[in-house]
Design a protein around this motif. Structure first.
Motif: not given
Length: 245
Positions: A57-59, A65-68, A71-75
């Motif tokens: 899902d996109y946020v 604009l990123m998928t969840v 975001l998880n992978w980056m953080l």
């Protein structure tokens, strides 16, 4: 932790009132009700209740604009340990380490999500933690962040905590962002690549704890004799050697 003076001077009658059980209500109206905060499955149950975005899902963010998943992978790969606690003192997120064997400096686990932040602090640290929260909530003398080194007598382990006030678009307190890191690897690399050294200042009035067990021959912990003035050297811009003083 080594507290700044302005934080030490805060009134305990005020900061100890911080509700670390998270029994209040987030001003932004984001508190999720109807689920036991201590439920180890709080995250899954709360996400289901609010139909939270997940997976691919996109946020839409304010600058991206990123998928969840993205975001998880980056953080997970961001340096340091990060935590977000809302203005209701409820733990809502931390960047879970990729390595399951990694021992966190500020211990967190998935079942902590949803708990009042008081559940995540040892009892002996609760008063100091409340002081930090209250300081960021009320901003005495305009302070919007708290920086705390953790003295441990070891120049090869430089634990650093930074707490930042998070605000909504109107400037109201929305929570606290915490960043924890052993900065020694960063300092070591910086010293090695610039030709500088981390030395002990014999005239310093603070930091005495660090002096008792320091390895004075380490790459980044050279003898305090290095602080003695030497003849001026010509700049060596390729190694930073001109900064050896």
């Amino acid at each position: 932790m080594a507290e700044p003076k302005w934080l030490k001077d805060m009134n305990p009658d005020e900061y100890l009132k911080e509700d670390y059980e998270a029994n209040g209500e987030a001003k932004a109206g984001t508190t999720i009700h109807g689920i036991d905060k201590d439920d180890p499955d709080w995250l899954d149950k709360a996400a289901k209740k609010v139909n939270a975005a997940e997976g691919n899902d996109y946020v839409k963010l304010d600058a991206g604009l990123m998928t969840v998943n993205q975001l998880n992978w980056m953080l997970r790969n961001t340096i340091g340990e990060m935590t977000f606690v809302d203005d209701n003192n409820q733990l809502l997120w931390y960047n879970r380490p990729i390595d399951p064997n990694y021992k966190m400096l500020a211990s967190r686990k998935p079942s902590d999500i949803g708990n009042g932040i008081g559940k995540c602090h040892p009892k002996q640290a609760t008063a100091t933690a409340k002081k930090v929260t209250h300081a960021l909530r009320t901003q005495p003398d305009g302070h919007d962040e708290v920086e705390m080194p953790v003295p441990n007598g070891n120049l090869k382990k430089l634990i650093y905590h930074r707490y930042k006030r998070v605000e909504d678009d109107e400037g109201n307190y929305a929570g606290t962002y915490e960043w924890v890191q052993d900065i020694y690897p960063l300092v070591k690399y910086f010293c090695e690549t610039t030709g500088q050294k981390l030395v002990i200042d014999p005239d310093a009035t603070t930091g005495a704890t660090y002096r008792k067990n320091s390895d004075t021959d380490a790459v980044s912990g050279a003898s305090s004799k290095e602080t003695e003035k030497k003849p001026e050297e010509k700049p060596d811009t390729s190694t930073g050697a001109s900064q050896h003083e």
